[in-house]
Scaffold this motif. Structure first.
Motif, PDB file in Angstrom:
ATOM      1  N   SER A 402      12.794 -53.021 -16.678  1.00  0.00           N
ATOM      2  CA  SER A 402      12.969 -53.825 -15.467  1.00  0.00           C
ATOM      3  C   SER A 402      11.884 -54.883 -15.270  1.00  0.00           C
ATOM      4  CB  SER A 402      13.030 -52.915 -14.236  1.00  0.00           C
ATOM      5  OG  SER A 402      11.794 -52.247 -14.040  1.00  0.00           O
ATOM      6  N   GLU A 403      10.631 -54.554 -15.611  1.00  0.00           N
ATOM      7  CA  GLU A 403       9.528 -55.430 -15.225  1.00  0.00           C
ATOM      8  C   GLU A 403       8.912 -56.218 -16.376  1.00  0.00           C
ATOM      9  OE1 GLU A 403       8.826 -55.916 -12.015  1.00  0.00           O
ATOM     10  OE2 GLU A 403      10.495 -54.534 -11.672  1.00  0.00           O
ATOM     11  N   VAL A 404       9.035 -55.746 -17.609  1.00  0.00           N
ATOM     12  CA  VAL A 404       8.450 -56.449 -18.758  1.00  0.00           C
ATOM     13  C   VAL A 404       9.531 -57.232 -19.504  1.00  0.00           C
ATOM     14  CG1 VAL A 404       7.164 -56.206 -20.922  1.00  0.00           C
ATOM     15  CG2 VAL A 404       6.618 -54.729 -18.966  1.00  0.00           C
ATOM     16  N   TRP A 405      10.548 -56.524 -19.947  1.00  0.00           N
ATOM     17  CA  TRP A 405      11.620 -57.195 -20.694  1.00  0.00           C
ATOM     18  C   TRP A 405      12.641 -57.827 -19.764  1.00  0.00           C
ATOM     19  CZ3 TRP A 405      11.767 -51.802 -23.115  1.00  0.00           C
ATOM     20  CH2 TRP A 405      10.694 -51.656 -24.009  1.00  0.00           C
ATOM     21  N   ARG A 406      12.745 -57.327 -18.539  1.00  0.00           N
ATOM     22  CA  ARG A 406      13.656 -57.863 -17.511  1.00  0.00           C
ATOM     23  C   ARG A 406      15.108 -57.880 -17.978  1.00  0.00           C
ATOM     24  NH1 ARG A 406      10.923 -59.344 -13.185  1.00  0.00           N
ATOM     25  NH2 ARG A 406       8.679 -59.758 -13.382  1.00  0.00           N
ATOM     26  N   ILE A 407      15.507 -56.744 -18.552  1.00  0.00           N
ATOM     27  CA  ILE A 407      16.870 -56.614 -19.072  1.00  0.00           C
ATOM     28  C   ILE A 407      17.654 -55.551 -18.302  1.00  0.00           C
ATOM     29  CG2 ILE A 407      16.359 -57.477 -21.372  1.00  0.00           C
ATOM     30  CD1 ILE A 407      15.997 -54.602 -22.314  1.00  0.00           C
ATOM     31  N   GLY A 408      17.165 -55.191 -17.118  1.00  0.00           N
ATOM     32  CA  GLY A 408      17.863 -54.196 -16.322  1.00  0.00           C
ATOM     33  C   GLY A 408      17.159 -53.914 -15.020  1.00  0.00           C
ATOM     34  N   LEU A 409      17.634 -52.893 -14.328  1.00  0.00           N
ATOM     35  CA  LEU A 409      17.127 -52.503 -13.014  1.00  0.00           C
ATOM     36  C   LEU A 409      16.672 -51.051 -13.064  1.00  0.00           C
ATOM     37  CD1 LEU A 409      20.155 -53.963 -11.022  1.00  0.00           C
ATOM     38  CD2 LEU A 409      17.940 -55.099 -11.381  1.00  0.00           C
ATOM     39  N   ASP A 410      15.674 -50.714 -12.266  1.00  0.00           N
ATOM     40  CA  ASP A 410      15.071 -49.376 -12.288  1.00  0.00           C
ATOM     41  C   ASP A 410      15.259 -48.729 -10.923  1.00  0.00           C
ATOM     42  OD1 ASP A 410      13.582 -47.144 -12.818  1.00  0.00           O
ATOM     43  OD2 ASP A 410      11.669 -48.178 -13.058  1.00  0.00           O
ATOM     44  N   ILE A 411      15.909 -47.551 -10.893  1.00  0.00           N
ATOM     45  CA  ILE A 411      16.130 -46.870  -9.613  1.00  0.00           C
ATOM     46  C   ILE A 411      15.516 -45.471  -9.626  1.00  0.00           C
ATOM     47  CG2 ILE A 411      18.165 -48.167  -8.936  1.00  0.00           C
ATOM     48  CD1 ILE A 411      19.918 -45.922 -10.032  1.00  0.00           C
ATOM     49  N   LYS A 412      14.401 -45.289 -10.329  1.00  0.00           N
ATOM     50  CA  LYS A 412      13.821 -43.962 -10.443  1.00  0.00           C
ATOM     51  C   LYS A 412      13.441 -43.378  -9.089  1.00  0.00           C
ATOM     52  CE  LYS A 412      10.324 -44.815 -13.216  1.00  0.00           C
ATOM     53  NZ  LYS A 412      10.186 -46.204 -13.598  1.00  0.00           N
ATOM     54  N   ASP A 413      13.629 -42.076  -8.956  1.00  0.00           N
ATOM     55  CA  ASP A 413      13.233 -41.266  -7.802  1.00  0.00           C
ATOM     56  C   ASP A 413      14.089 -41.473  -6.556  1.00  0.00           C
ATOM     57  OD1 ASP A 413      11.197 -40.090  -9.269  1.00  0.00           O
ATOM     58  OD2 ASP A 413       9.702 -41.560  -8.637  1.00  0.00           O
ATOM     59  N   THR A 414      14.843 -42.572  -6.457  1.00  0.00           N
ATOM     60  CA  THR A 414      15.716 -42.801  -5.308  1.00  0.00           C
ATOM     61  C   THR A 414      17.079 -43.224  -5.820  1.00  0.00           C
ATOM     62  OG1 THR A 414      13.836 -43.556  -3.986  1.00  0.00           O
ATOM     63  CG2 THR A 414      16.035 -44.059  -3.165  1.00  0.00           C
ATOM     64  N   CYS A 415      18.030 -42.343  -5.706  1.00  0.00           N
ATOM     65  CA  CYS A 415      19.320 -42.633  -6.341  1.00  0.00           C
ATOM     66  C   CYS A 415      20.463 -42.077  -5.497  1.00  0.00           C
ATOM     67  CB  CYS A 415      19.333 -42.046  -7.750  1.00  0.00           C
ATOM     68  SG  CYS A 415      20.576 -42.765  -8.836  1.00  0.00           S
ATOM     69  N   ASP A 416      20.588 -42.516  -4.242  1.00  0.00           N
ATOM     70  CA  ASP A 416      21.709 -42.081  -3.409  1.00  0.00           C
ATOM     71  C   ASP A 416      22.894 -43.013  -3.628  1.00  0.00           C
ATOM     72  OD1 ASP A 416      21.217 -44.436  -1.895  1.00  0.00           O
ATOM     73  OD2 ASP A 416      19.774 -43.347  -0.662  1.00  0.00           O
ATOM     74  N   ARG A 417      24.013 -42.704  -2.987  1.00  0.00           N
ATOM     75  CA  ARG A 417      25.235 -43.469  -3.239  1.00  0.00           C
ATOM     76  C   ARG A 417      25.096 -44.944  -2.888  1.00  0.00           C
ATOM     77  NH1 ARG A 417      29.336 -40.295   0.610  1.00  0.00           N
ATOM     78  NH2 ARG A 417      28.116 -38.572  -0.244  1.00  0.00           N
ATOM     79  N   SER A 418      24.360 -45.230  -1.830  1.00  0.00           N
ATOM     80  CA  SER A 418      24.175 -46.621  -1.419  1.00  0.00           C
ATOM     81  C   SER A 418      23.381 -47.402  -2.464  1.00  0.00           C
ATOM     82  CB  SER A 418      23.463 -46.676  -0.067  1.00  0.00           C
ATOM     83  OG  SER A 418      23.172 -48.007   0.298  1.00  0.00           O
ATOM     84  N   THR A 419      22.316 -46.759  -3.000  1.00  0.00           N
ATOM     85  CA  THR A 419      21.500 -47.413  -4.023  1.00  0.00           C
ATOM     86  C   THR A 419      22.308 -47.668  -5.288  1.00  0.00           C
ATOM     87  OG1 THR A 419      19.504 -46.328  -3.172  1.00  0.00           O
ATOM     88  CG2 THR A 419      19.396 -47.216  -5.399  1.00  0.00           C
ATOM     89  N   VAL A 420      23.072 -46.666  -5.696  1.00  0.00           N
ATOM     90  CA  VAL A 420      23.892 -46.815  -6.903  1.00  0.00           C
ATOM     91  C   VAL A 420      24.893 -47.951  -6.730  1.00  0.00           C
ATOM     92  CG1 VAL A 420      25.617 -45.692  -8.374  1.00  0.00           C
ATOM     93  CG2 VAL A 420      23.628 -44.399  -7.584  1.00  0.00           C
ATOM     94  N   GLU A 421      25.561 -47.979  -5.597  1.00  0.00           N
ATOM     95  CA  GLU A 421      26.535 -49.036  -5.328  1.00  0.00           C
ATOM     96  C   GLU A 421      25.883 -50.415  -5.374  1.00  0.00           C
ATOM     97  OE1 GLU A 421      29.286 -50.675  -1.603  1.00  0.00           O
ATOM     98  OE2 GLU A 421      28.473 -48.627  -1.533  1.00  0.00           O
ATOM     99  N   THR A 422      24.735 -50.547  -4.712  1.00  0.00           N
ATOM    100  CA  THR A 422      24.042 -51.844  -4.662  1.00  0.00           C
ATOM    101  C   THR A 422      23.599 -52.291  -6.040  1.00  0.00           C
ATOM    102  OG1 THR A 422      23.264 -51.434  -2.404  1.00  0.00           O
ATOM    103  CG2 THR A 422      22.061 -53.066  -3.694  1.00  0.00           C
ATOM    104  N   MET A 423      23.021 -51.364  -6.798  1.00  0.00           N
ATOM    105  CA  MET A 423      22.510 -51.711  -8.128  1.00  0.00           C
ATOM    106  C   MET A 423      23.640 -52.109  -9.078  1.00  0.00           C
ATOM    107  SD  MET A 423      19.260 -51.701  -8.295  1.00  0.00           S
ATOM    108  CE  MET A 423      17.746 -51.050  -7.606  1.00  0.00           C
ATOM    109  N   ILE A 424      24.769 -51.424  -9.001  1.00  0.00           N
ATOM    110  CA  ILE A 424      25.897 -51.780  -9.871  1.00  0.00           C
ATOM    111  C   ILE A 424      26.401 -53.171  -9.537  1.00  0.00           C
ATOM    112  CG2 ILE A 424      28.313 -51.244 -10.393  1.00  0.00           C
ATOM    113  CD1 ILE A 424      27.577 -48.284 -10.201  1.00  0.00           C
TER     114      ILE A 424
END
Length: 470
Positions: A402-424
């Motif tokens: 997420s922060e060096v290569w910037r090829i994705g998103l990181d949702i570690k430690d917090t992964c409720d339905r709202s977060t999953v929906e938003t990230m997708i």
């Protein structure tokens, strides 16, 4: 007597370790000049049902097995990891010594080199004792390996262990090359347990023991982790970066093997019917979901993920092992909205042919545990990631994604339905353009490094040459 070199490859008995080491075995045997014995545990050898086909493709590749010391019906799952490593040390080590000694005394083609998993240091000790050259192969990222080497420094500075009630977003000092990058939550999960815990001590000891090997092999490539590799270089006489191994195999062997090694190196049988389902989906529309071979989750968390996937409105293919749920007994009814949402846009399978899924034109994103094999396979396929890391190297991998290569998103430690929906939705639409610019660039670097003249292509040649000198 045949003077061709004979390499014995010993993986740690887990899916993520076996797969890249089978890939290395195939690449060595492809030369036609190197004999390889791949040594699995009896338990895993019995689960790999397609090994004979691989031996047919590579006549100098042979498979043997050795006991891990556990009963046949032992689950060997993540929660029993301490039992496995204890049994390997007490039972497998003397058996390995006997096997290697017999090779030296009796074999017409004695083992001339051992390539041992980086967390099987007993093999380093045994090989050196018997006068056999030994090379360590650490199957995860260079950035995570370097963080493991820095653990003693973090302990000395009082930064470990990280308590559950501490500020997890506080930056970590003491890992050169990662200043201003690592938060406490990005450290390997073992940093959250007590320092005298046997699991913590195991990884601490095994990491330092790797330096006793004559060289180190890493499944990575120079352009991806150059800054961290420069920190590791002084610890080893040689480092062979030969990744991504799945792409290097296609480059070196081409049509000689199937597109994926999954047929040969998977402990689970893939459900290939999902490929027909992917064929029927629009280009780039599907989120592939897989949390690897070891991750477990509660039913409650499973439902949160499922709600997030359905609520995102995006198509999804979810590979979820039968043993994933930690509390599957007394299952409650699946909510109607999940059943209907999945029927309309989703498909659930036990296990998927991952490389083929990621390479399919309908796959547009990957919700992953950030295991290193999965991360590299996603890079090779050019598929951006949403990372939900759990164990081992996954916390650090996801931070770099997420922060060096910037090829994705990181949702570690917090992964409720709202977060999953938003990230997708972010990955598949709102923030996709910027992420894909980075992914396209890094995917090209991955392709270039395994082509003739590329760094990984060259480093494999150097490894093969050095093995031949033994």
């Amino acid at each position: 007597m045949d003077q061709q070199p004979h390499v014995l490859i010993l993986p740690f008995p887990a899916q993520g370790h076996i797969k890249p080491m089978v890939g290395l075995a195939a690449l060595l045997c492809h030369t036609g000049r190197i004999h390889v014995t791949f040594l699995n545990t009896d338990h895993n050898h019995s689960r790999l049902t397609h090994l004979q086909a691989l031996s047919t493709l590579f006549p100098t590749l042979h498979f043997k097995s050795i006991s891990d010391g556990l009963p046949t019906d032992h689950p060997r799952t993540l929660q029993f990891f301490p039992e496995l490593i204890s049994s390997i040390k007490s039972v497998t080590k003397p058996l390995f010594r006997e096997l290697l000694a017999d090779s030296s005394r009796k074999s017409e083609r004695p083992v001339t080199c051992v390539i041992a998993d980086g967390i099987m240091s007993f093999a380093i000790d045994v090989a050196k004792e018997l006068g056999v050259r030994v090379i360590a192969f650490r199957t995860f990222s260079a950035c995570c390996l370097w963080s493991y080497f820095c653990l003693p420094n973090l302990i000395q500075e009082g930064q470990l262990p990280v308590g559950a009630d501490e500020d997890m977003d506080m930056m970590v000092a003491g890992v050169p090359g990662m200043e201003g990058l690592l938060r406490r939550r990005d450290l390997p999960r073992i940093c959250r347990i007590q320092l005298n815990d046997p699991l913590f001590q195991f990884f601490l000891v095994e990491t330092q023991a790797m330096t006793r090997a004559s060289a180190l092999i890493l499944n990575t490539f120079d352009d991806l982790e150059a800054s961290i590799l420069s920190h590791l270089a002084p610890l080893f006489s040689k480092i062979y970066t030969i990744g991504p191994l799945n792409a290097l195999m296609r480059s070196r062997i081409g049509d000689g093997v199937p597109r994926s090694l999954s047929t040969f190196s998977n402990l689970w049988e893939a459900d290939n019917s999902c490929m027909a389902w992917l064929d029927s989906q629009p280009l780039g529309s599907v989120v592939y979901v897989s949390f690897g071979s070891l991750a477990i989750m509660t039913r409650g968390f499973f439902m949160e993920l499922w709600h997030g996937l359905v609520n995102s409105g995006k198509r999804f293919l979810w590979a979820i092992r039968r043993d994933t749920l930690s509390d599957a007994k007394g299952e409650q009814a699946i909510p109607v909205e999940l059943q209907e949402g999945t029927k309309e846009r989703g498909l659930l399978v036990d296990w998927a042919p991952q490389e083929e899924v990621l390479a399919h034109p309908s796959t547009g994103g990957f919700l992953t545990h950030s295991g290193w094999n999965s991360t590299l396979e996603s890079i090779v396929a050019g598929v951006p990631m949403i990372c939900w890391p759990q164990i081992g190297d996954q916390q650090i991998n996801s931070r770099w994604v997420s922060e060096v290569w910037r090829i994705g998103l990181d949702i570690k430690d917090t992964c409720d339905r709202s977060t999953v929906e938003t990230m997708i939705r972010t990955l598949m639409k709102d923030g996709r353009e910027e992420i894909m610019m980075s992914m396209d660039r890094i995917a090209k670097l991955a392709r270039d490094c395994v082509g003739q003249g590329g760094s990984s292509y060259h480093n494999l040649d150097m490894l093969i040459e050095d093995i031949g000198k033994i």
